[in-house]
Write an enzyme that holds these catalytic residues in place. Structure first.
Site, PDB file in Angstrom:
ATOM      1  N   GLU A 158       0.834  -1.199   0.000  1.00 43.75           N
ATOM      2  CA  GLU A 158       0.000   0.000   0.000  1.00 43.75           C
ATOM      3  C   GLU A 158       0.870   1.251   0.000  1.00 43.75           C
ATOM      4  O   GLU A 158       1.839   1.327   0.731  1.00 43.75           O
ATOM      5  CB  GLU A 158      -0.896  -0.028   1.253  1.00 43.75           C
ATOM      6  CG  GLU A 158      -1.860   1.118   1.337  1.00 43.75           C
ATOM      7  CD  GLU A 158      -2.663   1.275   0.057  1.00 43.75           C
ATOM      8  OE1 GLU A 158      -3.447   0.379  -0.261  1.00 43.75           O
ATOM      9  OE2 GLU A 158      -2.510   2.304  -0.628  1.00 43.75           O
ATOM     10  N   PHE A 159       0.484   2.243  -0.815  1.00 45.35           N
ATOM     11  CA  PHE A 159       1.266   3.475  -0.876  1.00 45.35           C
ATOM     12  C   PHE A 159       0.468   4.707  -0.461  1.00 45.35           C
ATOM     13  O   PHE A 159       0.920   5.827  -0.654  1.00 45.35           O
ATOM     14  CB  PHE A 159       1.826   3.679  -2.293  1.00 45.35           C
ATOM     15  CG  PHE A 159       2.786   2.594  -2.708  1.00 45.35           C
ATOM     16  CD1 PHE A 159       4.108   2.621  -2.271  1.00 45.35           C
ATOM     17  CD2 PHE A 159       2.365   1.539  -3.497  1.00 45.35           C
ATOM     18  CE1 PHE A 159       4.991   1.608  -2.623  1.00 45.35           C
ATOM     19  CE2 PHE A 159       3.252   0.524  -3.858  1.00 45.35           C
ATOM     20  CZ  PHE A 159       4.565   0.555  -3.417  1.00 45.35           C
ATOM     21  N   LEU A 160      -0.760   4.490   0.071  1.00 45.71           N
ATOM     22  CA  LEU A 160      -1.567   5.671   0.407  1.00 45.71           C
ATOM     23  C   LEU A 160      -0.900   6.480   1.512  1.00 45.71           C
ATOM     24  O   LEU A 160      -0.128   5.954   2.314  1.00 45.71           O
ATOM     25  CB  LEU A 160      -2.984   5.273   0.815  1.00 45.71           C
ATOM     26  CG  LEU A 160      -3.236   4.376   2.020  1.00 45.71           C
ATOM     27  CD1 LEU A 160      -3.097   5.083   3.335  1.00 45.71           C
ATOM     28  CD2 LEU A 160      -4.637   3.787   1.904  1.00 45.71           C
ATOM     29  N   PHE A 256       9.271  15.837  -1.011  1.00 46.34           N
ATOM     30  CA  PHE A 256      10.128  15.308   0.070  1.00 46.34           C
ATOM     31  C   PHE A 256      11.455  16.053   0.179  1.00 46.34           C
ATOM     32  O   PHE A 256      12.467  15.499   0.554  1.00 46.34           O
ATOM     33  CB  PHE A 256      10.341  13.793  -0.071  1.00 46.34           C
ATOM     34  CG  PHE A 256       9.088  13.029   0.317  1.00 46.34           C
ATOM     35  CD1 PHE A 256       8.977  12.444   1.558  1.00 46.34           C
ATOM     36  CD2 PHE A 256       8.007  12.955  -0.549  1.00 46.34           C
ATOM     37  CE1 PHE A 256       7.818  11.790   1.941  1.00 46.34           C
ATOM     38  CE2 PHE A 256       6.838  12.306  -0.179  1.00 46.34           C
ATOM     39  CZ  PHE A 256       6.750  11.725   1.069  1.00 46.34           C
ATOM     40  N   GLY A 264       8.378  11.198  10.593  1.00 45.14           N
ATOM     41  CA  GLY A 264       7.797  10.484  11.739  1.00 45.14           C
ATOM     42  C   GLY A 264       6.679   9.623  11.211  1.00 45.14           C
ATOM     43  O   GLY A 264       6.666   9.265  10.030  1.00 45.14           O
ATOM     44  N   CYS A 267       4.888   4.749   9.590  1.00 44.42           N
ATOM     45  CA  CYS A 267       5.561   3.957   8.553  1.00 44.42           C
ATOM     46  C   CYS A 267       7.067   4.197   8.458  1.00 44.42           C
ATOM     47  O   CYS A 267       7.850   3.279   8.681  1.00 44.42           O
ATOM     48  CB  CYS A 267       4.914   4.225   7.203  1.00 44.42           C
ATOM     49  SG  CYS A 267       3.242   3.575   7.129  1.00 44.42           S
TER      50      CYS A 267
END
Ligand code: NAD
Length: 440
Positions: A158-160, A256, A264, A267
């Protein structure tokens, strides 16, 4: 398709609601009975923009247990209801970190045992949790001990992102499908056929690795720009402009690259440490990742040092923290910078006032073992009363739009330590603040 979701946390709930919205019949199961009870009456245990509205539109309350119509979702604490007759079974349980840095797979293993116990027809078991390479095969082994029929395992990381999870689910940049069998690949590809994005079909192991590699790369970008920020401070350069200049290069990209207090959340910290650990246990020292972690820890310490320098010392000083969530638009405070900062400030005997628009303060205190009492407020301005400094820890929009004249009036001393670089340098200085930031 009838779909079961095992684990109704951030990922499981969002996935379940969105898959139901696509027209599937979804049953969400969780071992947390309280959570299920609340969901059954339409109460959402997390703050995620758009989720409540979407769940309401599915009108799940009118569903009878076990008889789930297409496009609907129900919540249950009965694994049999969820697993029996499901064609796809998603595992979305937590994979926290153990004290020794290893990934705690106990939830994933117990989910596999439950699936093995109640599976009664061919199904594809899809792992959405972030798990070390090899876990797919382990899950398969556990299920096979109890269920001797045909089933397949797929890794579908999952990348949400919390805060934009619905949007991310609807518009993914890629879907990764790691599978061993063509039959399983076909079923899961069909589930995602309406999505307009690349679908990458890989082996189980490669899919599991893609998730860790992606998170580790993003964390590396964050630590990299924080290191650049620390150099910028020493050479009178502005890291915000440096990041803009870098980001215009399409090979680098602009995301990013925001210097600040570091990453934080639930994940990045655990996934980066997990990958470092996976490498070590396979006899490889991932030197770069070790530095990424170190730089991230140091960013918190640097901010406390800066505050200490400007206030001379922190003993009995009152610090107001704006933001406890690990990022804006979420009520998730797991591994947030604020937790580290409170610990570091309290170590120096500073007193803490805090405000966050979404955090459940009681839970925040109960889950973290703080040395001293924290004073929490329901209004950001009241929280500033008698404080020696305001420290910005989360870049919520309401902090960006704050009335800085009012802030100056209420604070005991006009000191703002901006851990997220949200204010315009000229503007705050003109207002007469002592303004510390990251890399400008
Ligand atoms: P979470 O802690 O919010 O939710 C996990 C849920 O699983 C909890 O409700 C828990 O009660 C339930 N659970 C645990 N064991 C169970 C079992 N045996 N049977 C049924 N339910 C069980 O976790 P999350 O944030 O949703 O993360 C889930 C996984 O997805 C993790 O591996 C995480 O790393 C990964 N992930 C999370 C995010 C994110 O933004 N939160 C994004 C991508 C991937």
């Amino acid at each position: 398709m009838k779909i079961a979701i095992i684990g109704t946390g951030y990922v499981g709930l969002v996935t379940g609601v969105c898959l139901a919205d696509l027209g599937n019949s979804v049953v969400c199961y969780d071992i947390d009975k309280e959570k299920i009870k609340r969901l059954q009456v339409g109460k959402i245990p997390i703050y995620e923009p758009g989720l409540k509205k979407l769940l309401e539109s599915l009108d799940s309350s009118k569903q009878k247990k076990g008889r789930i119509k297409p496009g609907k979702i129900i919540f249950t604490d009965d694994p049999k209801t969820a697993i029996e007759k499901s064609k796809l079974i998603f595992i979305a349980v937590g994979t926290p970190q153990k004290r020794n840095g290893e990934v705690d797979l106990s939830f994933a293993k117990s989910a596999a045992q439950t699936i093995g116990k109640f599976l009664n027809n061919y199904a594809v078991v899809v792992n959405k949790s972030t798990v070390p390479v090899g876990t797919g095969k382990l899950v398969k082994k556990i299920i096979s001990k109890k269920y001797h029929g045909d089933f397949d395992i797929v890794s579908n990381p999952e990348f949400l992102k919390e805060g934009s999870a619905i949007e991310d689910f609807a518009n993914p940049e890629r879907i990764i499908i790691g599978a061993e069998s063509q039959k399983a690949r076909k079923i899961i590809n069909r589930l995602y056929q309406s999505f307009n994005c690349p679908i990458l079909n890989t082996s189980l192991e490669t899919a599991e690795m893609i998730k860790y590699a992606s998170n580790a790369f993003l964390a590396t970008k964050i630590s990299f720009i924080n290191e650049i920020a620390n150099v910028c401070e020493r050479v009178d350069a502005d890291v915000k402009e440096v990041a803009t200049g870098m980001g215009l290069d399409s090979r680098i990209g602009k995301s990013f690259l925001e210097a600040g207090l570091g990453y934080g959340g639930s994940c990045f910290p655990k996934d980066i440490k997990a990958l470092h650990n996976i490498a070590l246990s396979n006899n490889y020292r991932f030197k770069l990742l070790k530095s990424v972690i170190q730089v991230n820890n140091d960013q918190r310490k640097l901010l406390v040092e800066k505050t200490k320098r400007i206030l001379k010392n922190l003993n009995d000083k009152k610090i107001c923290l704006w933001g406890l969530a690990f990022k804006p638009d979420t009520d998730d405070f797991r591994e947030s910078a604020a937790i580290d900062l409170i610990r570091l400030f309290q170590k120096e005997n500073a007193r803490i006032n805090a405000y966050d628009p979404q955090i459940n303060y009681e839970e925040f205190v109960n889950r973290n073992n703080f040395k001293n009492k924290i004073n929490f407020y329901s209004d950001k301005y009241t929280a500033l009363k008698n404080c020696d400094a305001l420290v910005i820890t989360t870049e919520w929009n309401e902090f960006k739009k704050a009335d800085l004249k009012k802030v100056k009036k209420i604070l005991k001393k006009p000191v703002v330590v901006d851990g997220r670089n949200i204010y315009n340098l000229e503007k705050v200085k003109k207002l007469g603040f002592k303004y510390l930031n990251i890399g400008r």
